[in-house]
Design a protein around this motif. Sequence first.
Motif, PDB file in Angstrom:
ATOM      1  N   UNK A 357      39.668  28.783  43.266  1.00 59.83           N
ATOM      2  CA  UNK A 357      38.673  29.353  43.288  1.00 59.83           C
ATOM      3  C   UNK A 357      38.533  30.842  43.455  1.00 59.83           C
ATOM      4  N   UNK A 358      39.817  31.274  41.982  1.00 62.74           N
ATOM      5  CA  UNK A 358      40.141  32.631  42.437  1.00 62.74           C
ATOM      6  C   UNK A 358      38.904  33.187  41.579  1.00 62.74           C
ATOM      7  N   UNK A 359      37.975  32.371  40.836  1.00 61.81           N
ATOM      8  CA  UNK A 359      36.428  33.339  40.101  1.00 61.81           C
ATOM      9  C   UNK A 359      35.377  34.118  41.171  1.00 61.81           C
ATOM     10  N   UNK A 360      35.676  33.033  42.510  1.00 65.98           N
ATOM     11  CA  UNK A 360      34.831  33.014  43.686  1.00 65.98           C
ATOM     12  C   UNK A 360      35.632  34.217  44.831  1.00 65.98           C
ATOM     13  N   UNK A 361      36.570  34.912  44.629  1.00 62.96           N
ATOM     14  CA  UNK A 361      36.941  36.014  45.321  1.00 62.96           C
ATOM     15  C   UNK A 361      36.738  37.636  44.880  1.00 62.96           C
ATOM     16  N   UNK A 367      44.048  40.963  45.445  1.00 59.64           N
ATOM     17  CA  UNK A 367      44.602  40.024  45.885  1.00 59.64           C
ATOM     18  C   UNK A 367      45.711  39.805  45.686  1.00 59.64           C
ATOM     19  N   UNK A 368      46.479  39.178  45.801  1.00 58.79           N
ATOM     20  CA  UNK A 368      47.520  38.013  44.617  1.00 58.79           C
ATOM     21  C   UNK A 368      47.887  37.212  45.645  1.00 58.79           C
ATOM     22  N   UNK A 369      48.202  36.356  44.630  1.00 58.31           N
ATOM     23  CA  UNK A 369      48.463  35.025  45.424  1.00 58.31           C
ATOM     24  C   UNK A 369      50.113  34.381  44.693  1.00 58.31           C
ATOM     25  N   UNK A 370      50.667  34.092  45.299  1.00 57.98           N
ATOM     26  CA  UNK A 370      51.797  32.932  44.283  1.00 57.98           C
ATOM     27  C   UNK A 370      51.975  31.542  43.711  1.00 57.98           C
ATOM     28  N   UNK A 371      51.650  31.263  42.543  1.00 60.81           N
ATOM     29  CA  UNK A 371      51.821  29.664  42.288  1.00 60.81           C
ATOM     30  C   UNK A 371      52.475  29.609  41.062  1.00 60.81           C
ATOM     31  N   UNK A 449      53.234  35.374  40.060  1.00 63.18           N
ATOM     32  CA  UNK A 449      52.395  36.249  40.866  1.00 63.18           C
ATOM     33  C   UNK A 449      50.861  36.736  40.048  1.00 63.18           C
ATOM     34  N   UNK A 450      49.918  36.087  40.828  1.00 59.65           N
ATOM     35  CA  UNK A 450      48.739  36.282  40.603  1.00 59.65           C
ATOM     36  C   UNK A 450      47.959  37.593  40.842  1.00 59.65           C
ATOM     37  N   UNK A 451      46.426  37.954  40.252  1.00 57.33           N
ATOM     38  CA  UNK A 451      46.474  39.042  40.120  1.00 57.33           C
ATOM     39  C   UNK A 451      44.886  38.905  40.219  1.00 57.33           C
ATOM     40  N   UNK A 452      43.777  39.031  41.693  1.00 63.62           N
ATOM     41  CA  UNK A 452      42.233  38.690  41.614  1.00 63.62           C
ATOM     42  C   UNK A 452      41.649  39.819  40.535  1.00 63.62           C
ATOM     43  N   UNK A 453      41.239  38.774  39.883  1.00 62.64           N
ATOM     44  CA  UNK A 453      40.012  40.451  39.075  1.00 62.64           C
ATOM     45  C   UNK A 453      39.352  40.848  38.933  1.00 62.64           C
ATOM     46  N   UNK A 455      34.136  40.072  40.606  1.00 60.97           N
ATOM     47  CA  UNK A 455      33.279  39.704  39.195  1.00 60.97           C
ATOM     48  C   UNK A 455      33.592  38.557  38.599  1.00 60.97           C
ATOM     49  N   UNK A 456      34.171  37.446  39.325  1.00 65.03           N
ATOM     50  CA  UNK A 456      33.979  36.218  38.521  1.00 65.03           C
ATOM     51  C   UNK A 456      35.214  36.096  37.577  1.00 65.03           C
ATOM     52  N   UNK A 457      36.036  36.962  37.527  1.00 65.87           N
ATOM     53  CA  UNK A 457      37.165  36.780  36.670  1.00 65.87           C
ATOM     54  C   UNK A 457      38.136  35.836  36.708  1.00 65.87           C
ATOM     55  N   UNK A 458      38.067  35.313  38.106  1.00 61.54           N
ATOM     56  CA  UNK A 458      39.129  34.649  38.309  1.00 61.54           C
ATOM     57  C   UNK A 458      40.654  35.424  38.503  1.00 61.54           C
ATOM     58  N   UNK A 459      41.860  35.247  37.969  1.00 58.56           N
ATOM     59  CA  UNK A 459      42.458  36.054  38.329  1.00 58.56           C
ATOM     60  C   UNK A 459      43.661  35.792  36.790  1.00 58.56           C
ATOM     61  N   UNK A 460      44.692  36.904  37.190  1.00 57.31           N
ATOM     62  CA  UNK A 460      45.657  37.356  35.727  1.00 57.31           C
ATOM     63  C   UNK A 460      46.963  37.156  36.507  1.00 57.31           C
TER      64      UNK A 460
END
Length: 473
Positions: A357-361, A367-371, A449-453, A455-460
């Motif tokens: 649910x990265x687009x809702x963050x 923020x970061x998460x690992x996946x 490592x992903x970074x939350x974008x 504005x509904x943009x998910x993560x990169x």
Amino acid sequence: MTRTYSFLSKASTRGLAGNGAGRKTGMVVLGAVGLAMAGCADQSGTGTLPAPQEPKAATSHKIGVLLPLTGPNAALGHELLAGAQLALAESGAATAQGPSQTQAQAQGRSGALQMDVHDTAAAGGASAAVTAAVEAGDGIILGPLTAVDTAAAAPAAQSASLPVLAFTSDVNQARDGVWVMGITPEDQVERLVATARKEGRQHFAAFLPDNPLGHALGNGLLASCRDQGLTTPTIVYHTGSAASITQMMRELSAYDTRKADAQPDGSAPAQTADATAPDKTLPSDLAAALNGGSGSVSPSTDGTAQPAAAKLAPPPFDALLLGDTGLGLKNVIGALADSQVSSSSVRIMGPGLWAAFASKLGALKGAWYAAPDPSSRQSFVTRFMARNHHMPRPLADLSYDAATVATTVARTTSRGYPVSALTRQEGFAGVDGQFTLLPDGRIRRALGVFEVLGNGGGAKLLVPATTKTSVSG
């Protein structure tokens, strides 16, 4: 495609059936393969007793599979079986059903691998299933599904020197001869800490739910900071209402101390006099306007000047690990705002579960998460759909990876599945990237490592996936 990773520490198969979220849970695989102890009586005629015999390593290449194939979790069990069958089919190995199944056992061609399948939902559960695998002469075990079943099957497998590749993310099940195939919270945290340290972060803290996932993340943070030469992190486990979460966050972030240290004009403690400060003889609203709108007061709705909220100094940490989802995360985000813990001074980090649910963050922008990199999975999805005519569930990745280990080692060794071959330095090519089995039962997976974008943009994808997390210096 979004991947979901969860932590299952002490769930039973009944719990999985009762909770739809269990379908997205990184779960357990534990198996057992057996070889009887060899004991030959002393023929020397001296009457002395033979020395005790140590269990011999299994020499068969037959692949045992332990999964729930009946009962409430049958659909999930068959999905995992399909993943393993795909790996064997692509390796050219024959897939044969075990004697505990209703289907007739295929006799594959000479030299082909056989798959011996046992139902952990049948009478006797995982314990009976692993015993049957040992008696059938299997050389390695793929499964079972849950941490509870893994714990039940492990002793018999270890006694028979059968390596087990369990489909769980509970690192507590990892031990000599038993590997945890799931993406563990500890592995995610290690990747995040290593990346944050490269960014210059030195002081870590965690604000985590008081549940198995939270404690796994906390243990991972303690271990990662220790291994990377960082100071021991401060960890708070929270429960209760939004109000209690807010209060605990204030304590962790030293809010009261920071507020007391703030200057009367609402700024953080100043080091030197500010020559550009507005003239105090001017009206406060005019002084604020002349200073670019950054004054210490703001007009209220009735036009009168009101004191601005105090701007506090940063908290005593520069990296903060969170572990909540859902309503819990909403309450934590509110507590962060209340305590003035922001991304301008603190790197917020979280679990791989956030990928779903990265687009809702939006409130956690930066923020970061690992996946794993989801692009790595596309080829597997295509091949699985061509064979099974539906999208694979995330757990099918684990059974495919486990079967890939078995087929790869079987091709390179003449007998059994020796630990030296299972833990080879180059690792194995998995659905989500490279992974390596470690001697202590843990698995090192390639995580990005992903970074939350926001504005509904998910993560990169910020840092490409890799299994190397050590930091020099």
